[in-house]
Design an enzyme around this catalytic site. Structure first.
Site, PDB file in Angstrom:
ATOM      1  N   CYS A   1       6.199  -6.573   7.134  1.00 49.48           N
ATOM      2  CA  CYS A   1       7.264  -6.059   8.001  1.00 49.48           C
ATOM      3  C   CYS A   1       7.517  -7.101   9.083  1.00 49.48           C
ATOM      4  O   CYS A   1       6.596  -7.783   9.517  1.00 49.48           O
ATOM      5  CB  CYS A   1       6.807  -4.741   8.642  1.00 49.48           C
ATOM      6  SG  CYS A   1       8.087  -3.965   9.666  1.00 49.48           S
TER       7      CYS A   1
ATOM      8  N   CYS B   1       6.127  -4.489  15.918  1.00 47.27           N
ATOM      9  CA  CYS B   1       5.618  -3.464  16.838  1.00 47.27           C
ATOM     10  C   CYS B   1       4.180  -3.794  17.242  1.00 47.27           C
ATOM     11  O   CYS B   1       3.352  -4.155  16.399  1.00 47.27           O
ATOM     12  CB  CYS B   1       5.689  -2.079  16.208  1.00 47.27           C
ATOM     13  SG  CYS B   1       7.377  -1.581  15.831  1.00 47.27           S
TER      14      CYS B   1
ATOM     15  N   SER C   1      11.845   6.888   7.605  1.00 44.66           N
ATOM     16  CA  SER C   1      11.403   6.586   8.965  1.00 44.66           C
ATOM     17  C   SER C   1      11.900   5.211   9.387  1.00 44.66           C
ATOM     18  O   SER C   1      11.793   4.249   8.632  1.00 44.66           O
ATOM     19  CB  SER C   1       9.868   6.626   9.005  1.00 44.66           C
ATOM     20  OG  SER C   1       9.403   6.434  10.317  1.00 44.66           O
TER      21      SER C   1
ATOM     22  N   GLY D   1       6.976  -1.746   6.172  1.00 47.18           N
ATOM     23  CA  GLY D   1       8.366  -2.178   6.056  1.00 47.18           C
ATOM     24  C   GLY D   1       9.331  -1.319   6.834  1.00 47.18           C
ATOM     25  O   GLY D   1       9.014  -0.197   7.227  1.00 47.18           O
TER      26      GLY D   1
ATOM     27  N   CYS E   1       3.524   8.682   0.451  1.00 47.05           N
ATOM     28  CA  CYS E   1       4.017   7.805   1.513  1.00 47.05           C
ATOM     29  C   CYS E   1       4.221   6.432   0.874  1.00 47.05           C
ATOM     30  O   CYS E   1       3.293   5.848   0.323  1.00 47.05           O
ATOM     31  CB  CYS E   1       3.014   7.750   2.658  1.00 47.05           C
ATOM     32  SG  CYS E   1       3.427   6.516   3.906  1.00 47.05           S
TER      33      CYS E   1
ATOM     34  N   CYS F   1       1.063  -1.900  15.398  1.00 43.34           N
ATOM     35  CA  CYS F   1       1.121  -1.579  13.971  1.00 43.34           C
ATOM     36  C   CYS F   1       0.561  -2.708  13.103  1.00 43.34           C
ATOM     37  O   CYS F   1       0.844  -3.882  13.337  1.00 43.34           O
ATOM     38  CB  CYS F   1       2.569  -1.296  13.573  1.00 43.34           C
ATOM     39  SG  CYS F   1       2.743  -0.793  11.848  1.00 43.34           S
TER      40      CYS F   1
ATOM     41  N   GLU G   1       0.825  -1.200   0.000  1.00 39.18           N
ATOM     42  CA  GLU G   1       0.000   0.000   0.000  1.00 39.18           C
ATOM     43  C   GLU G   1       0.865   1.258   0.000  1.00 39.18           C
ATOM     44  O   GLU G   1       1.973   1.267   0.516  1.00 39.18           O
ATOM     45  CB  GLU G   1      -0.911   0.000   1.235  1.00 39.18           C
ATOM     46  CG  GLU G   1      -1.852  -1.194   1.226  1.00 39.18           C
ATOM     47  CD  GLU G   1      -2.854  -1.212   2.373  1.00 39.18           C
ATOM     48  OE1 GLU G   1      -3.880  -1.873   2.213  1.00 39.18           O
ATOM     49  OE2 GLU G   1      -2.622  -0.574   3.413  1.00 39.18           O
TER      50      GLU G   1
END
Ligand code: SAH
Length: 346
Positions: free
Chosen positions: A112, A116, A191, A159, A105, A119, A92
Protein backbone atom coordinates in the site's frame (compact mmCIF):
# COMPACT_ATOMS: atom_id res chain seq x y z
CA UNK A 1 -0.31 -18.17 -28.51
CA UNK A 2 -0.97 -16.85 -25.03
CA UNK A 3 -3.98 -18.55 -23.49
CA UNK A 4 -6.79 -16.29 -22.37
CA UNK A 5 -7.35 -16.36 -18.63
CA UNK A 6 -11.09 -16.62 -18.07
CA UNK A 7 -11.08 -15.95 -14.34
CA UNK A 8 -12.09 -12.40 -13.59
CA UNK A 9 -14.01 -11.86 -16.82
CA UNK A 10 -17.53 -10.60 -16.31
CA UNK A 11 -20.29 -12.81 -17.69
CA UNK A 12 -20.68 -10.44 -20.60
CA UNK A 13 -16.96 -10.55 -21.39
CA UNK A 14 -17.03 -14.34 -21.21
CA UNK A 15 -20.00 -14.41 -23.57
CA UNK A 16 -18.02 -12.27 -25.99
CA UNK A 17 -15.06 -14.62 -25.75
CA UNK A 18 -17.24 -17.68 -26.31
CA UNK A 19 -18.80 -15.94 -29.30
CA UNK A 20 -15.33 -15.68 -30.87
CA UNK A 21 -15.25 -19.49 -30.62
CA UNK A 22 -18.66 -19.65 -32.26
CA UNK A 23 -20.32 -20.73 -29.02
CA UNK A 24 -23.72 -19.55 -27.77
CA UNK A 25 -24.20 -17.46 -24.62
CA UNK A 26 -25.46 -20.35 -22.51
CA UNK A 27 -22.06 -22.03 -22.81
CA UNK A 28 -20.52 -18.91 -21.28
CA UNK A 29 -22.96 -19.14 -18.40
CA UNK A 30 -21.98 -22.78 -17.80
CA UNK A 31 -18.27 -22.00 -17.75
CA UNK A 32 -18.82 -18.90 -15.60
CA UNK A 33 -20.67 -20.97 -12.98
CA UNK A 34 -17.92 -23.58 -12.84
CA UNK A 35 -15.19 -20.96 -12.44
CA UNK A 36 -16.84 -19.49 -9.33
CA UNK A 37 -17.42 -22.91 -7.88
CA UNK A 38 -13.63 -23.03 -7.80
CA UNK A 39 -13.08 -25.36 -10.77
CA UNK A 40 -9.85 -24.67 -12.66
CA UNK A 41 -9.86 -27.52 -15.20
CA UNK A 42 -12.11 -27.47 -18.25
CA UNK A 43 -12.07 -31.29 -18.13
CA UNK A 44 -14.04 -31.12 -14.88
CA UNK A 45 -16.85 -29.10 -16.45
CA UNK A 46 -19.10 -32.09 -16.91
CA UNK A 47 -21.87 -30.35 -18.81
CA UNK A 48 -19.62 -29.23 -21.69
CA UNK A 49 -19.17 -31.29 -24.84
CA UNK A 50 -15.73 -32.91 -25.28
CA UNK A 51 -15.11 -30.92 -28.46
CA UNK A 52 -15.55 -27.62 -26.63
CA UNK A 53 -13.36 -28.77 -23.73
CA UNK A 54 -10.58 -29.46 -26.22
CA UNK A 55 -10.89 -26.00 -27.78
CA UNK A 56 -10.92 -24.35 -24.36
CA UNK A 57 -7.84 -26.31 -23.29
CA UNK A 58 -6.05 -24.97 -26.38
CA UNK A 59 -7.14 -21.38 -26.14
CA UNK A 60 -7.93 -20.57 -22.53
CA UNK A 61 -6.94 -21.18 -18.94
CA UNK A 62 -8.28 -20.46 -15.45
CA UNK A 63 -5.74 -18.96 -13.07
CA UNK A 64 -5.70 -19.81 -9.37
CA UNK A 65 -3.82 -18.29 -6.50
CA UNK A 66 -2.25 -20.67 -4.01
CA UNK A 67 -2.42 -20.75 -0.26
CA UNK A 68 1.24 -20.42 0.63
CA UNK A 69 0.78 -20.50 4.36
CA UNK A 70 -1.98 -20.50 6.94
CA UNK A 71 -2.00 -19.17 10.49
CA UNK A 72 -4.83 -20.38 12.71
CA UNK A 73 -5.79 -18.37 15.76
CA UNK A 74 -5.87 -20.19 19.07
CA UNK A 75 -8.32 -17.60 20.40
CA UNK A 76 -11.12 -17.79 17.86
CA UNK A 77 -11.79 -19.35 14.47
CA UNK A 78 -9.88 -16.67 12.61
CA UNK A 79 -7.43 -17.87 9.98
CA UNK A 80 -4.88 -15.69 8.22
CA UNK A 81 -3.82 -16.82 4.78
CA UNK A 82 -0.72 -15.88 2.88
CA UNK A 83 -1.66 -16.15 -0.78
CA UNK A 84 0.90 -16.69 -3.51
CA UNK A 85 -0.02 -14.92 -6.73
CA UNK A 86 1.00 -16.27 -10.11
CA UNK A 87 3.80 -13.69 -10.50
CA UNK A 88 5.37 -14.64 -7.16
CA UNK A 89 3.97 -11.71 -5.17
CA UNK A 90 2.16 -12.44 -1.96
CA UNK A 91 -0.81 -10.89 -0.19
CA UNK A 92 -2.66 -11.73 2.97
CA UNK A 93 -6.34 -12.39 3.53
CA UNK A 94 -8.35 -13.36 6.57
CA UNK A 95 -11.29 -15.65 7.29
CA UNK A 96 -13.49 -14.79 10.25
CA UNK A 97 -16.39 -16.83 11.58
CA UNK A 98 -19.38 -15.32 13.25
CA UNK A 99 -22.74 -16.71 14.26
CA UNK A 100 -24.14 -15.33 10.99
CA UNK A 101 -21.57 -16.99 8.76
CA UNK A 102 -18.12 -16.76 7.27
CA UNK A 103 -16.60 -13.40 6.37
CA UNK A 104 -13.58 -12.87 4.17
CA UNK A 105 -11.24 -9.90 4.52
CA UNK A 106 -9.62 -9.35 1.14
CA UNK A 107 -6.52 -7.43 0.04
CA UNK A 108 -6.84 -5.15 -2.99
CA UNK A 109 -3.19 -4.31 -3.65
CA UNK A 110 0.21 -5.88 -3.04
CA UNK A 111 1.38 -3.53 -0.28
CA UNK A 112 0.00 0.00 0.00
CA UNK A 113 1.30 3.48 -0.69
CA UNK A 114 -0.93 5.52 1.58
CA UNK A 115 1.67 5.75 4.34
CA UNK A 116 -0.61 5.68 7.41
CA UNK A 117 1.62 6.01 10.44
CA UNK A 118 0.14 3.11 12.37
CA UNK A 119 -0.41 0.49 9.65
CA UNK A 120 1.77 -2.46 8.62
CA UNK A 121 0.40 -2.75 5.09
CA UNK A 122 2.22 0.36 3.95
CA UNK A 123 5.69 -0.70 5.07
CA UNK A 124 7.64 -1.33 1.87
CA UNK A 125 5.21 0.62 -0.30
CA UNK A 126 2.89 -0.54 -3.05
CA UNK A 127 3.99 -3.08 -5.64
CA UNK A 128 0.94 -3.47 -7.85
CA UNK A 129 -2.83 -3.61 -8.02
CA UNK A 130 -4.59 -6.94 -7.74
CA UNK A 131 -6.90 -7.85 -10.60
CA UNK A 132 -10.58 -8.43 -9.93
CA UNK A 133 -9.96 -12.11 -10.67
CA UNK A 134 -7.23 -12.28 -8.03
CA UNK A 135 -9.51 -10.68 -5.44
CA UNK A 136 -12.22 -13.19 -6.36
CA UNK A 137 -9.61 -15.91 -5.99
CA UNK A 138 -8.92 -14.88 -2.39
CA UNK A 139 -12.58 -15.60 -1.64
CA UNK A 140 -12.56 -18.84 -3.65
CA UNK A 141 -9.42 -20.06 -1.90
CA UNK A 142 -11.04 -19.40 1.49
CA UNK A 143 -14.20 -21.24 0.43
CA UNK A 144 -12.21 -24.16 -0.86
CA UNK A 145 -10.06 -24.38 2.25
CA UNK A 146 -12.91 -24.12 4.75
CA UNK A 147 -15.52 -26.02 2.75
CA UNK A 148 -17.92 -23.21 3.65
CA UNK A 149 -19.53 -20.49 1.63
CA UNK A 150 -18.37 -16.95 2.31
CA UNK A 151 -21.42 -14.80 3.04
CA UNK A 152 -19.80 -11.43 3.69
CA UNK A 153 -16.77 -9.73 2.21
CA UNK A 154 -14.84 -6.79 3.60
CA UNK A 155 -12.22 -5.17 1.41
CA UNK A 156 -10.09 -4.24 4.38
CA UNK A 157 -6.92 -6.14 3.72
CA UNK A 158 -3.79 -4.47 2.42
CA UNK A 159 -4.11 -1.76 -0.19
CA UNK A 160 -6.38 1.15 -0.97
CA UNK A 161 -9.28 -0.29 -2.97
CA UNK A 162 -10.44 3.06 -4.36
CA UNK A 163 -7.04 3.52 -6.02
CA UNK A 164 -7.67 0.26 -7.86
CA UNK A 165 -11.10 1.38 -8.94
CA UNK A 166 -11.84 -0.54 -12.13
CA UNK A 167 -10.70 -3.89 -10.78
CA UNK A 168 -12.58 -3.20 -7.55
CA UNK A 169 -15.80 -2.69 -9.51
CA UNK A 170 -15.13 -5.87 -11.48
CA UNK A 171 -14.65 -7.76 -8.21
CA UNK A 172 -17.82 -6.28 -6.70
CA UNK A 173 -19.83 -7.31 -9.73
CA UNK A 174 -18.47 -10.86 -9.53
CA UNK A 175 -19.33 -11.00 -5.83
CA UNK A 176 -22.86 -9.86 -6.58
CA UNK A 177 -23.46 -11.96 -9.68
CA UNK A 178 -26.14 -14.64 -9.06
CA UNK A 179 -24.15 -17.12 -11.16
CA UNK A 180 -20.92 -16.44 -9.25
CA UNK A 181 -20.82 -15.60 -5.51
CA UNK A 182 -24.35 -14.25 -5.25
CA UNK A 183 -23.56 -11.97 -2.30
CA UNK A 184 -25.80 -8.94 -1.87
CA UNK A 185 -24.07 -5.55 -2.06
CA UNK A 186 -25.28 -4.86 1.45
CA UNK A 187 -23.06 -7.64 2.72
CA UNK A 188 -19.98 -6.15 1.13
CA UNK A 189 -17.89 -3.42 2.75
CA UNK A 190 -15.34 -1.30 0.92
CA UNK A 191 -12.93 0.45 3.26
CA UNK A 192 -11.07 3.58 2.22
CA UNK A 193 -8.64 6.00 3.79
CA UNK A 194 -10.61 8.78 2.11
CA UNK A 195 -9.96 9.25 -1.62
CA UNK A 196 -12.61 11.92 -2.12
CA UNK A 197 -13.15 11.87 -5.92
CA UNK A 198 -13.38 8.08 -5.91
CA UNK A 199 -15.93 8.09 -3.07
CA UNK A 200 -18.08 10.35 -5.25
CA UNK A 201 -17.54 8.08 -8.23
CA UNK A 202 -18.55 5.05 -6.17
CA UNK A 203 -21.66 6.86 -4.94
CA UNK A 204 -22.65 7.42 -8.59
CA UNK A 205 -22.03 3.78 -9.51
CA UNK A 206 -25.43 2.65 -8.26
CA UNK A 207 -24.13 -0.24 -6.18
CA UNK A 208 -25.13 0.11 -2.54
CA UNK A 209 -22.10 -1.43 -0.84
CA UNK A 210 -21.30 -0.37 2.70
CA UNK A 211 -18.61 2.27 2.75
CA UNK A 212 -16.18 2.26 5.65
CA UNK A 213 -14.02 5.34 6.05
CA UNK A 214 -10.84 5.20 8.07
CA UNK A 215 -11.00 8.46 10.00
CA UNK A 216 -8.78 8.00 13.06
CA UNK A 217 -8.64 11.69 13.99
CA UNK A 218 -11.19 14.47 14.57
CA UNK A 219 -9.14 17.37 13.18
CA UNK A 220 -6.80 18.05 10.28
CA UNK A 221 -3.69 18.71 12.38
CA UNK A 222 -3.77 15.27 13.93
CA UNK A 223 -5.08 13.50 10.84
CA UNK A 224 -2.33 15.04 8.69
CA UNK A 225 0.15 13.51 11.07
CA UNK A 226 -1.39 10.06 11.12
CA UNK A 227 -2.65 9.81 7.55
CA UNK A 228 -0.77 11.65 4.77
CA UNK A 229 -3.83 11.34 2.48
CA UNK A 230 -5.48 14.01 4.64
CA UNK A 231 -3.09 16.63 3.25
CA UNK A 232 -4.75 16.12 -0.13
CA UNK A 233 -8.32 15.45 1.03
CA UNK A 234 -8.88 17.15 4.38
CA UNK A 235 -11.65 16.17 6.77
CA UNK A 236 -14.37 18.58 5.68
CA UNK A 237 -13.97 17.58 2.03
CA UNK A 238 -14.05 13.96 3.10
CA UNK A 239 -17.23 14.43 5.10
CA UNK A 240 -18.88 16.21 2.19
CA UNK A 241 -18.10 13.21 0.00
CA UNK A 242 -19.52 10.94 2.71
CA UNK A 243 -22.73 12.98 2.82
CA UNK A 244 -23.02 12.62 -0.93
CA UNK A 245 -22.50 8.86 -0.61
CA UNK A 246 -25.25 8.65 2.00
CA UNK A 247 -27.68 10.66 -0.11
CA UNK A 248 -27.03 8.65 -3.26
CA UNK A 249 -26.99 5.16 -1.73
CA UNK A 250 -29.12 5.69 1.40
CA UNK A 251 -26.55 3.59 3.18
CA UNK A 252 -25.12 4.29 6.60
CA UNK A 253 -21.38 4.94 6.56
CA UNK A 254 -19.04 3.28 9.03
CA UNK A 255 -16.21 5.39 10.39
CA UNK A 256 -13.25 3.46 11.64
CA UNK A 257 -11.27 4.97 14.46
CA UNK A 258 -8.22 3.15 15.82
CA UNK A 259 -7.61 4.25 19.39
CA UNK A 260 -3.95 5.03 19.92
CA UNK A 261 -2.85 5.61 23.48
CA UNK A 262 -2.33 9.32 24.27
CA UNK A 263 -2.49 10.24 20.58
CA UNK A 264 -6.14 10.30 19.51
CA UNK A 265 -7.92 8.79 22.51
CA UNK A 266 -8.40 11.89 24.68
CA UNK A 267 -11.80 13.08 25.82
CA UNK A 268 -11.24 16.21 23.79
CA UNK A 269 -10.82 14.09 20.67
CA UNK A 270 -14.03 12.23 21.49
CA UNK A 271 -15.94 15.50 21.90
CA UNK A 272 -14.57 16.92 18.65
CA UNK A 273 -15.48 13.70 16.85
CA UNK A 274 -19.02 13.85 18.23
CA UNK A 275 -19.44 17.37 16.91
CA UNK A 276 -18.04 16.42 13.54
CA UNK A 277 -20.35 13.45 13.04
CA UNK A 278 -23.50 14.73 14.69
CA UNK A 279 -26.55 14.29 12.48
CA UNK A 280 -24.77 12.12 9.94
CA UNK A 281 -26.22 8.69 9.08
CA UNK A 282 -23.21 6.82 10.41
CA UNK A 283 -21.78 4.31 12.78
CA UNK A 284 -18.43 4.54 14.55
CA UNK A 285 -16.29 1.49 14.94
CA UNK A 286 -13.65 1.99 17.60
CA UNK A 287 -10.65 -0.30 17.19
CA UNK A 288 -8.18 -0.38 20.05
CA UNK A 289 -4.95 -0.10 18.07
CA UNK A 290 -3.30 -3.33 17.06
CA UNK A 291 0.35 -2.68 17.70
CA UNK A 292 2.73 -3.04 14.78
CA UNK A 293 6.30 -4.16 15.44
CA UNK A 294 7.95 -1.35 13.47
CA UNK A 295 5.80 1.50 14.77
CA UNK A 296 5.96 3.20 18.13
CA UNK A 297 2.25 3.45 18.94
CA UNK A 298 0.42 1.72 21.76
CA UNK A 299 -3.11 0.49 22.23
CA UNK A 300 -5.44 2.61 24.38
CA UNK A 301 -6.21 1.19 27.80
CA UNK A 302 -9.73 -0.27 28.29
CA UNK A 303 -10.86 2.56 30.59
CA UNK A 304 -9.94 5.16 27.98
CA UNK A 305 -11.70 3.15 25.28
CA UNK A 306 -14.81 3.02 27.48
CA UNK A 307 -14.68 6.75 28.23
CA UNK A 308 -14.27 7.56 24.53
CA UNK A 309 -17.20 5.36 23.60
CA UNK A 310 -19.37 6.90 26.28
CA UNK A 311 -18.86 10.43 24.98
CA UNK A 312 -19.84 9.39 21.46
CA UNK A 313 -22.84 7.32 22.54
CA UNK A 314 -24.16 10.03 24.80
CA UNK A 315 -24.09 12.43 21.84
CA UNK A 316 -26.39 10.01 20.05
CA UNK A 317 -23.75 8.54 17.78
CA UNK A 318 -24.07 4.82 17.20
CA UNK A 319 -20.76 3.36 18.36
CA UNK A 320 -19.26 -0.06 18.91
CA UNK A 321 -15.86 -1.28 19.96
CA UNK A 322 -14.63 -3.76 17.40
CA UNK A 323 -14.15 -7.25 18.68
CA UNK A 324 -10.55 -8.17 18.20
CA UNK A 325 -10.11 -11.26 16.12
CA UNK A 326 -6.98 -13.18 15.30
CA UNK A 327 -4.71 -10.81 17.22
CA UNK A 328 -2.38 -13.70 18.11
CA UNK A 329 -1.65 -14.37 14.46
CA UNK A 330 -1.31 -10.74 13.35
CA UNK A 331 -4.54 -11.02 11.41
CA UNK A 332 -6.20 -7.97 12.92
CA UNK A 333 -6.83 -4.61 11.24
CA UNK A 334 -3.66 -2.95 10.12
CA UNK A 335 -1.53 -6.01 10.74
CA UNK A 336 -1.67 -7.42 7.23
CA UNK A 337 1.50 -6.87 5.34
CA UNK A 338 3.37 -7.63 2.20
CA UNK A 339 4.87 -10.95 3.02
CA UNK A 340 8.38 -11.73 2.03
CA UNK A 341 9.34 -15.32 1.38
CA UNK A 342 11.99 -15.50 4.10
CA UNK A 343 9.58 -14.20 6.69
CA UNK A 344 6.82 -16.71 6.12
CA UNK A 345 9.23 -19.62 5.90
CA UNK A 346 10.20 -19.34 9.56
N1 SAH B 1 -6.82 1.45 2.69
C1 SAH B 1 -8.13 1.12 3.19
C2 SAH B 1 -8.28 -0.36 3.42
C3 SAH B 1 -7.48 -0.91 4.58
S1 SAH B 1 -8.63 -1.31 5.79
C4 SAH B 1 -8.41 1.94 4.44
O1 SAH B 1 -7.53 2.67 4.87
O2 SAH B 1 -9.53 1.92 4.95
C5 SAH B 1 -7.71 -1.56 7.19
C6 SAH B 1 -8.31 -0.84 8.38
O3 SAH B 1 -7.47 -1.06 9.52
C7 SAH B 1 -8.33 0.65 8.16
O4 SAH B 1 -9.42 1.22 8.82
C8 SAH B 1 -7.05 1.05 8.84
O5 SAH B 1 -7.02 2.41 9.11
C9 SAH B 1 -7.09 0.18 10.06
N2 SAH B 1 -5.78 0.02 10.68
C10 SAH B 1 -4.58 0.18 10.13
N3 SAH B 1 -3.60 -0.05 11.03
C11 SAH B 1 -4.23 -0.36 12.17
C12 SAH B 1 -3.78 -0.74 13.45
N4 SAH B 1 -2.47 -0.81 13.71
N5 SAH B 1 -4.69 -1.02 14.40
C13 SAH B 1 -6.01 -0.94 14.12
N6 SAH B 1 -6.50 -0.62 12.93
C14 SAH B 1 -5.62 -0.32 11.96
Amino acid sequence: MVKKNLKGLTLQELEEFMATLGEPAYRARQVFKWIYKGVTQFDSMTDLPKSLIKILNDKACISMIKIYKKFESALDKTVKYVFLLEDGNMVEGVKMEYSFGVSACVSSQVGCRMGCAFCASTIGGMVRNLSGGEMADEVLAIEKDTGKKVSRVVIMGSGEPLLNYDELIRFLSLLNSPLAFNISFRRITVSTCGIVPEIIRLADEGIPVTLAVSLHAPDDVLRNRLMPVNRIYPILQLLDACKYYIIKTRRRITFEYALISQVNDTQECARKLSMLLKGLLCHVNLIPLNPIREKGFEKSKPDRVAAFEKILSSSGISTTVRREMGADIEAACGQLRRSILDEVKE
